[in-house]
Design a protein around this motif. Structure first.
Motif, PDB file in Angstrom:
ATOM      1  N   ASP A 106      58.809 -50.255 -56.278  1.00  0.00           N
ATOM      2  CA  ASP A 106      58.265 -51.806 -55.378  1.00  0.00           C
ATOM      3  C   ASP A 106      57.058 -52.352 -54.505  1.00  0.00           C
ATOM      4  O   ASP A 106      56.793 -51.230 -53.897  1.00  0.00           O
ATOM      5  CB  ASP A 106      60.218 -51.753 -54.566  1.00  0.00           C
ATOM      6  N   VAL A 107      56.989 -53.533 -54.888  1.00  0.00           N
ATOM      7  CA  VAL A 107      55.876 -53.851 -53.396  1.00  0.00           C
ATOM      8  C   VAL A 107      56.206 -54.866 -52.458  1.00  0.00           C
ATOM      9  O   VAL A 107      57.228 -55.872 -52.338  1.00  0.00           O
ATOM     10  CB  VAL A 107      55.006 -54.912 -54.451  1.00  0.00           C
ATOM     11  N   PHE A 108      55.830 -54.412 -50.653  1.00  0.00           N
ATOM     12  CA  PHE A 108      56.131 -55.475 -50.525  1.00  0.00           C
ATOM     13  C   PHE A 108      54.813 -55.802 -49.685  1.00  0.00           C
ATOM     14  O   PHE A 108      54.217 -54.961 -49.277  1.00  0.00           O
ATOM     15  CB  PHE A 108      57.154 -54.948 -49.230  1.00  0.00           C
ATOM     16  N   VAL A 109      54.951 -57.388 -48.338  1.00  0.00           N
ATOM     17  CA  VAL A 109      53.386 -58.070 -48.666  1.00  0.00           C
ATOM     18  C   VAL A 109      54.282 -58.588 -46.868  1.00  0.00           C
ATOM     19  O   VAL A 109      55.057 -58.496 -46.127  1.00  0.00           O
ATOM     20  CB  VAL A 109      53.371 -59.174 -49.027  1.00  0.00           C
ATOM     21  N   PHE A 110      53.160 -57.295 -46.006  1.00  0.00           N
ATOM     22  CA  PHE A 110      53.482 -57.687 -44.845  1.00  0.00           C
ATOM     23  C   PHE A 110      51.959 -58.894 -44.333  1.00  0.00           C
ATOM     24  O   PHE A 110      50.798 -58.010 -44.401  1.00  0.00           O
ATOM     25  CB  PHE A 110      53.114 -56.411 -44.089  1.00  0.00           C
ATOM     26  N   PRO A 111      52.324 -60.265 -43.730  1.00  0.00           N
ATOM     27  CA  PRO A 111      51.236 -61.062 -43.448  1.00  0.00           C
ATOM     28  C   PRO A 111      50.320 -60.624 -42.077  1.00  0.00           C
ATOM     29  O   PRO A 111      50.705 -59.759 -41.764  1.00  0.00           O
ATOM     30  CB  PRO A 111      51.928 -62.140 -42.933  1.00  0.00           C
ATOM     31  N   VAL A 112      48.955 -60.707 -41.934  1.00  0.00           N
ATOM     32  CA  VAL A 112      48.509 -60.306 -41.392  1.00  0.00           C
ATOM     33  C   VAL A 112      48.892 -61.425 -39.642  1.00  0.00           C
ATOM     34  O   VAL A 112      49.397 -62.030 -39.595  1.00  0.00           O
ATOM     35  CB  VAL A 112      47.218 -61.075 -41.467  1.00  0.00           C
ATOM     36  N   GLY A 113      48.771 -60.149 -39.048  1.00  0.00           N
ATOM     37  CA  GLY A 113      48.936 -59.989 -37.983  1.00  0.00           C
ATOM     38  C   GLY A 113      50.772 -59.644 -37.131  1.00  0.00           C
ATOM     39  O   GLY A 113      50.428 -59.804 -36.242  1.00  0.00           O
ATOM     40  N   LEU A 114      51.423 -59.832 -38.458  1.00  0.00           N
ATOM     41  CA  LEU A 114      52.712 -59.893 -37.648  1.00  0.00           C
ATOM     42  C   LEU A 114      53.659 -58.622 -37.661  1.00  0.00           C
ATOM     43  O   LEU A 114      52.907 -57.575 -37.932  1.00  0.00           O
ATOM     44  CB  LEU A 114      53.472 -60.277 -38.985  1.00  0.00           C
ATOM     45  N   ILE A 115      54.191 -58.329 -36.797  1.00  0.00           N
ATOM     46  CA  ILE A 115      54.906 -56.470 -36.405  1.00  0.00           C
ATOM     47  C   ILE A 115      55.907 -56.543 -37.418  1.00  0.00           C
ATOM     48  O   ILE A 115      56.727 -57.065 -38.070  1.00  0.00           O
ATOM     49  CB  ILE A 115      55.423 -56.727 -34.824  1.00  0.00           C
ATOM     50  N   HIS A 116      55.604 -55.509 -37.855  1.00  0.00           N
ATOM     51  CA  HIS A 116      56.084 -54.516 -38.412  1.00  0.00           C
ATOM     52  C   HIS A 116      56.575 -53.348 -38.562  1.00  0.00           C
ATOM     53  O   HIS A 116      55.912 -52.690 -37.975  1.00  0.00           O
ATOM     54  CB  HIS A 116      55.284 -54.985 -40.516  1.00  0.00           C
ATOM     55  N   TYR A 117      57.367 -52.990 -39.646  1.00  0.00           N
ATOM     56  CA  TYR A 117      57.799 -51.152 -39.918  1.00  0.00           C
ATOM     57  C   TYR A 117      58.133 -50.605 -41.746  1.00  0.00           C
ATOM     58  O   TYR A 117      58.250 -51.938 -42.041  1.00  0.00           O
ATOM     59  CB  TYR A 117      59.373 -51.093 -38.892  1.00  0.00           C
ATOM     60  N   GLN A 118      58.297 -49.601 -41.420  1.00  0.00           N
ATOM     61  CA  GLN A 118      58.577 -48.437 -42.555  1.00  0.00           C
ATOM     62  C   GLN A 118      59.684 -48.051 -42.046  1.00  0.00           C
ATOM     63  O   GLN A 118      59.216 -47.448 -40.758  1.00  0.00           O
ATOM     64  CB  GLN A 118      57.784 -48.217 -43.589  1.00  0.00           C
ATOM     65  N   ARG A 119      60.717 -47.374 -42.592  1.00  0.00           N
ATOM     66  CA  ARG A 119      61.647 -46.630 -42.037  1.00  0.00           C
ATOM     67  C   ARG A 119      62.859 -45.862 -43.634  1.00  0.00           C
ATOM     68  O   ARG A 119      63.003 -46.346 -44.648  1.00  0.00           O
ATOM     69  CB  ARG A 119      62.890 -46.759 -41.582  1.00  0.00           C
ATOM     70  N   ASN A 120      62.154 -44.364 -44.111  1.00  0.00           N
ATOM     71  CA  ASN A 120      63.016 -43.317 -44.822  1.00  0.00           C
ATOM     72  C   ASN A 120      64.213 -43.849 -44.313  1.00  0.00           C
ATOM     73  O   ASN A 120      64.842 -43.491 -43.303  1.00  0.00           O
ATOM     74  CB  ASN A 120      62.241 -42.181 -44.599  1.00  0.00           C
ATOM     75  N   ILE A 121      65.036 -44.653 -45.738  1.00  0.00           N
ATOM     76  CA  ILE A 121      66.781 -44.402 -46.023  1.00  0.00           C
ATOM     77  C   ILE A 121      67.221 -43.805 -46.616  1.00  0.00           C
ATOM     78  O   ILE A 121      68.300 -43.224 -46.542  1.00  0.00           O
ATOM     79  CB  ILE A 121      66.914 -45.966 -46.144  1.00  0.00           C
ATOM     80  N   GLY A 122      66.516 -42.022 -46.544  1.00  0.00           N
ATOM     81  CA  GLY A 122      66.564 -40.988 -46.807  1.00  0.00           C
ATOM     82  C   GLY A 122      66.946 -39.370 -46.487  1.00  0.00           C
ATOM     83  O   GLY A 122      66.601 -39.489 -45.618  1.00  0.00           O
ATOM     84  N   TYR A 123      67.997 -38.960 -47.481  1.00  0.00           N
ATOM     85  CA  TYR A 123      67.163 -37.183 -47.530  1.00  0.00           C
ATOM     86  C   TYR A 123      66.305 -36.794 -47.517  1.00  0.00           C
ATOM     87  O   TYR A 123      65.400 -35.085 -47.771  1.00  0.00           O
ATOM     88  CB  TYR A 123      68.655 -36.721 -47.710  1.00  0.00           C
ATOM     89  N   GLY A 124      65.453 -38.139 -48.838  1.00  0.00           N
ATOM     90  CA  GLY A 124      64.206 -36.904 -49.351  1.00  0.00           C
ATOM     91  C   GLY A 124      63.071 -37.521 -48.904  1.00  0.00           C
ATOM     92  O   GLY A 124      62.940 -38.379 -48.507  1.00  0.00           O
ATOM     93  N   ASN A 125      61.715 -36.913 -48.964  1.00  0.00           N
ATOM     94  CA  ASN A 125      60.311 -37.458 -48.633  1.00  0.00           C
ATOM     95  C   ASN A 125      60.348 -38.970 -49.451  1.00  0.00           C
ATOM     96  O   ASN A 125      60.720 -38.615 -50.885  1.00  0.00           O
ATOM     97  CB  ASN A 125      59.753 -35.989 -48.740  1.00  0.00           C
ATOM     98  N   VAL A 126      58.908 -39.295 -48.802  1.00  0.00           N
ATOM     99  CA  VAL A 126      59.148 -40.986 -48.868  1.00  0.00           C
ATOM    100  C   VAL A 126      57.091 -40.746 -49.283  1.00  0.00           C
ATOM    101  O   VAL A 126      56.821 -39.995 -48.552  1.00  0.00           O
ATOM    102  CB  VAL A 126      59.490 -41.639 -48.476  1.00  0.00           C
TER     103      VAL A 126
END
Length: 176
Positions: A106-126
């Motif tokens: 899957d692909v996701f875009v974070f527009p320039v200058g906006l506050i954003h984050y990512q979080r692993n929601i599982g028990y394995g590595n990402v």
């Protein structure tokens, strides 16, 4: 243009356009459980003025890439392995939280200058790979910037801005 001097074309070598190491997992043994491996103009001088860079991001189980922004770039992220919760917040006055669960491919875009984050929601590595629309995108990690600035931002100001007691601000400032 970005603080990096252009190299004399007569001195350019293949190594100015290459980087090795994105196959190596980053060390996620830290307080947030993630590691960003950048590939920008600092690592590849040949990117200078080309308007593009990339990163590899490794996440331990439940690790995060903390709230941050890139002042000079839009980011497009692809999940290579695992699942991530991703999101960003639109600007004032709406401050809408846009979020999605991403799976491998899957692909996701974070527009320039906006506050954003990512979080692993599982028990394995990402593992994720992101491309950025600048050879020098910059990164401002929100908590580190607000609570870890030197000298400190005035405690009264932060307490009022975040609508918390000054003791909460002091506690946060000691962590950063």
């Amino acid at each position: 243009m970005n603080g990096m001097a252009c190299k004399n074309p007569a001195m350019v070598q293949a190594s100015d356009f290459a980087f090795s190491g994105l196959h190596i997992p980053g060390n996620t043994s830290n307080s947030v459980g993630s590691r960003v491996t950048p590939v920008a103009v600092t690592q590849i001088p040949g990117l200078n003025t080309l308007g593009i860079s990339m990163v590899r991001i490794d996440y331990a189980p439940w690790g995060i890439n903390s709230l941050h922004t890139h002042p000079r770039a839009t980011e497009i992220l692809t999940v290579i392995e695992g699942s991530l919760e991703v999101g960003f917040v639109t600007s004032n006055p709406e401050n809408r939280h846009i979020t999605k669960i991403l799976k491998k491919g899957d692909v996701f875009v974070f527009p320039v200058g906006l506050i954003h984050y990512q979080r692993n929601i599982g028990y394995g590595n990402v593992v994720a790979i992101a491309a950025l629309s600048s050879q020098n995108p910059g990164v401002i990690t929100i908590a580190n910037t607000v609570f870890g600035s030197k000298p400190d931002i005035n405690t009264d100001l932060l307490a009022k801005a975040f609508q918390v007691d000054k003791s909460v601000v002091w506690q946060l400032q000691t962590k950063f």
